[in-house]
Scaffold this active site. Structure first.
Site, PDB file in Angstrom:
ATOM      1  N   SER A 183      -5.139  58.896  48.802  1.00 11.09           N
ATOM      2  CA  SER A 183      -3.826  59.456  48.451  1.00 11.09           C
ATOM      3  C   SER A 183      -2.754  58.732  49.246  1.00 11.09           C
ATOM      4  O   SER A 183      -2.694  58.845  50.477  1.00 11.09           O
ATOM      5  CB  SER A 183      -3.779  60.947  48.790  1.00 11.09           C
ATOM      6  OG  SER A 183      -2.424  61.374  48.776  1.00 11.09           O
ATOM      7  N   HIS A 231      -1.037  63.044  40.248  1.00  6.70           N
ATOM      8  CA  HIS A 231      -1.174  64.490  40.458  1.00  6.70           C
ATOM      9  C   HIS A 231       0.235  65.087  40.432  1.00  6.70           C
ATOM     10  O   HIS A 231       1.002  64.915  41.381  1.00  6.70           O
ATOM     11  CB  HIS A 231      -1.867  64.711  41.810  1.00  6.70           C
ATOM     12  CG  HIS A 231      -1.986  66.138  42.228  1.00  6.70           C
ATOM     13  ND1 HIS A 231      -2.419  66.505  43.490  1.00  6.70           N
ATOM     14  CD2 HIS A 231      -1.745  67.298  41.560  1.00  6.70           C
ATOM     15  CE1 HIS A 231      -2.430  67.824  43.576  1.00  6.70           C
ATOM     16  NE2 HIS A 231      -2.021  68.329  42.430  1.00  6.70           N
ATOM     17  N   MET A 251       2.770  67.769  40.891  1.00  2.93           N
ATOM     18  CA  MET A 251       3.109  69.065  41.501  1.00  2.93           C
ATOM     19  C   MET A 251       4.586  69.297  41.203  1.00  2.93           C
ATOM     20  O   MET A 251       5.444  69.257  42.091  1.00  2.93           O
ATOM     21  CB  MET A 251       2.813  69.031  43.002  1.00  2.93           C
ATOM     22  CG  MET A 251       1.315  69.040  43.291  1.00  2.93           C
ATOM     23  SD  MET A 251       0.904  68.512  44.962  1.00  2.93           S
ATOM     24  CE  MET A 251       0.869  66.745  44.715  1.00  2.93           C
ATOM     25  N   ASP A 292       0.610  61.415  44.479  1.00  2.00           N
ATOM     26  CA  ASP A 292       1.060  62.814  44.557  1.00  2.00           C
ATOM     27  C   ASP A 292       2.551  62.931  44.275  1.00  2.00           C
ATOM     28  O   ASP A 292       3.377  62.458  45.063  1.00  2.00           O
ATOM     29  CB  ASP A 292       0.804  63.356  45.967  1.00  2.00           C
ATOM     30  CG  ASP A 292      -0.651  63.682  46.193  1.00  2.00           C
ATOM     31  OD1 ASP A 292      -1.244  64.415  45.380  1.00  2.00           O
ATOM     32  OD2 ASP A 292      -1.204  63.208  47.213  1.00  2.00           O
ATOM     33  N   MET A 323       5.736  65.313  43.985  1.00  2.00           N
ATOM     34  CA  MET A 323       6.225  66.630  44.436  1.00  2.00           C
ATOM     35  C   MET A 323       7.717  66.743  44.179  1.00  2.00           C
ATOM     36  O   MET A 323       8.460  65.769  44.381  1.00  2.00           O
ATOM     37  CB  MET A 323       5.957  66.804  45.927  1.00  2.00           C
ATOM     38  CG  MET A 323       4.501  66.660  46.291  1.00  2.00           C
ATOM     39  SD  MET A 323       4.260  66.854  48.048  1.00  2.00           S
ATOM     40  CE  MET A 323       2.479  66.697  48.163  1.00  2.00           C
ATOM     41  N   MET A 330      -8.233  72.083  44.352  1.00  2.00           N
ATOM     42  CA  MET A 330      -7.449  71.930  45.582  1.00  2.00           C
ATOM     43  C   MET A 330      -8.192  72.599  46.741  1.00  2.00           C
ATOM     44  O   MET A 330      -8.531  73.784  46.667  1.00  2.00           O
ATOM     45  CB  MET A 330      -6.068  72.571  45.443  1.00  2.00           C
ATOM     46  CG  MET A 330      -5.112  71.868  44.482  1.00  2.00           C
ATOM     47  SD  MET A 330      -4.820  70.124  44.825  1.00  2.00           S
ATOM     48  CE  MET A 330      -4.149  70.181  46.486  1.00  2.00           C
ATOM     49  N   ASP A 351      -9.462  67.763  46.421  1.00  2.00           N
ATOM     50  CA  ASP A 351      -8.234  67.171  46.971  1.00  2.00           C
ATOM     51  C   ASP A 351      -7.679  68.046  48.092  1.00  2.00           C
ATOM     52  O   ASP A 351      -7.319  69.198  47.857  1.00  2.00           O
ATOM     53  CB  ASP A 351      -7.205  67.036  45.842  1.00  2.00           C
ATOM     54  CG  ASP A 351      -5.895  66.387  46.294  1.00  2.00           C
ATOM     55  OD1 ASP A 351      -5.849  65.842  47.410  1.00  2.00           O
ATOM     56  OD2 ASP A 351      -4.932  66.418  45.493  1.00  2.00           O
ATOM     57  N   HIS A 378      -4.664  57.696  44.269  1.00  6.12           N
ATOM     58  CA  HIS A 378      -4.119  59.037  43.994  1.00  6.12           C
ATOM     59  C   HIS A 378      -2.626  59.036  44.331  1.00  6.12           C
ATOM     60  O   HIS A 378      -2.219  58.616  45.419  1.00  6.12           O
ATOM     61  CB  HIS A 378      -4.874  60.053  44.838  1.00  6.12           C
ATOM     62  CG  HIS A 378      -4.550  61.480  44.537  1.00  6.12           C
ATOM     63  ND1 HIS A 378      -5.056  62.140  43.446  1.00  6.12           N
ATOM     64  CD2 HIS A 378      -3.789  62.380  45.191  1.00  6.12           C
ATOM     65  CE1 HIS A 378      -4.621  63.395  43.441  1.00  6.12           C
ATOM     66  NE2 HIS A 378      -3.833  63.562  44.495  1.00  6.12           N
TER      67      HIS A 378
HETATM   68  C1  DX5 Z   1      -1.598  67.889  48.694  1.00  8.89           C
HETATM   69  C2  DX5 Z   1      -1.935  66.630  47.916  1.00  8.89           C
HETATM   70  C3  DX5 Z   1      -3.106  65.877  48.436  1.00  8.89           C
HETATM   71  C4  DX5 Z   1      -2.902  65.347  49.825  1.00  8.89           C
HETATM   72  C5  DX5 Z   1      -4.180  64.800  50.363  1.00  8.89           C
HETATM   73  O1  DX5 Z   1      -0.580  68.565  48.056  1.00  8.89           O
HETATM   74  O2  DX5 Z   1      -2.225  66.962  46.578  1.00  8.89           O
HETATM   75  O3  DX5 Z   1      -3.435  64.812  47.546  1.00  8.89           O
HETATM   76  O4  DX5 Z   1      -1.959  64.330  49.858  1.00  8.89           O
HETATM   77  O5  DX5 Z   1      -3.940  64.388  51.661  1.00  8.89           O
HETATM   78  P1  DX5 Z   1      -4.890  64.800  52.861  1.00  8.89           P
HETATM   79  O6  DX5 Z   1      -6.202  64.106  52.569  1.00  8.89           O
HETATM   80  O7  DX5 Z   1      -4.191  64.290  54.044  1.00  8.89           O
HETATM   81  O8  DX5 Z   1      -5.048  66.289  52.823  1.00  8.89           O
HETATM   82 ZN    ZN Z   2      -3.055  65.370  45.311  1.00  7.47          ZN
END
Ligand code: DX5
Ligand code: ZN
Length: 219
Positions: free
Chosen positions: A8, A67, A69, A35, A37, A138, A176, A33
């Site tokens: 990630s 991913h 969010m 992320d 947000m 998650m 994840d 990956h």
């Molecule tokens: C959390 C994310 C994860 C996160 C994983 O909201 O979806 O993908 O970045 O990072 P680590 O491995 O540091 O928990």
């Molecule tokens: Zn993620």
């Protein structure tokens, strides 16, 4: 199915993001990956489609696992399809029309993922069977990297694996959040075949060493 390791990049050094992606790919990452947000669905803000555009321009063959969010999801699905995402995953809480959103992802040529928060029931998997390619469990509450793996996740992975097998589903089962050398083997034994890991990889000096060690836990 060959287990996949997806670093990630939320945990990467953003001042040299392209070089970080290159380094984890050279270290053996299967895909990246990504992320996304929005400071609305989750209380944090990360990066969007223009960042994926740049990374795809430099790494055209690389698969990116987006991913989302974000809420709402529909316009971001379209944007990330346009940017060349290989997987796009959504949280069922983020849209009133989960089935339609998964169809939108597949119709756009990407693999569709459904993401379940620690408190989200697995029952949605039966309802949506046939409409997803990836289930992402998650193991932290979404929004931040570097959190601690929630131990009850192992049981949830076992249940998810049993449901997918009973449905005859060939979907990938991903985990994840807080995934590390301490828990990856148990997650694999519980049925996961796709491992997202941010801080446990990017906090190490040598990405290849940690990815190799992770892979050796998965056999
Ligand atoms: C959390 C994310 C994860 C996160 C994983 O909201 O979806 O993908 O970045 O990072 P680590 O491995 O540091 O928990
Ligand atoms: Zn993620």
């Amino acid at each position: 199915m060959k287990p996949l390791i997806a670093p990630s990049i939320l945990a990467a050094d953003f001042a040299q993001l392209g070089n970080e992606v290159e380094a984890v790919l050279e270290a053996g990452a299967d895909l990246i990956h990504f992320d996304v947000m929005d400071n609305h669905y989750v209380p944090n803000l990360s990066f969007g489609p223009v960042v994926l555009d740049s990374l795809k321009a430099r790494f055209p063959q690389t698969e990116f696992d987006v991913h989302l969010m974000v809420k709402p999801v529909e316009s971001m699905i379209d944007a990330f399809l346009h940017s060349g995402a290989s997987y796009i995953s959504i949280h069922p809480e983020a849209t009133n029309h989960v089935h339609a959103a998964l169809k939108r992802i597949r119709d756009g040529g990407a693999k569709a993922g459904i993401v379940l928060n620690p408190s989200t029931s697995l029952s949605v998997l039966e309802e949506l069977h046939g409409n997803f390619d990836l289930v992402l469990i998650m193991s932290v509450n979404p929004g931040f990297g570097g959190q601690k793996f929630i131990p009850e996740t192992h049981r949830k992975l076992e249940k998810a694996r049993a449901i997918l097998d009973s449905l005859g589903s060939s979907a990938r089962l991903a985990v994840d959040g807080g995934v590390s050398l301490e828990n990856i083997r148990d997650a694999w034994r519980a049925g996961a075949d796709f491992f997202v890991a941010g801080s446990s990889i990017f906090s190490c000096n040598n990405y290849k060493t940690v990815i190799d060690k992770m892979r050796s836990e998965l056999s």
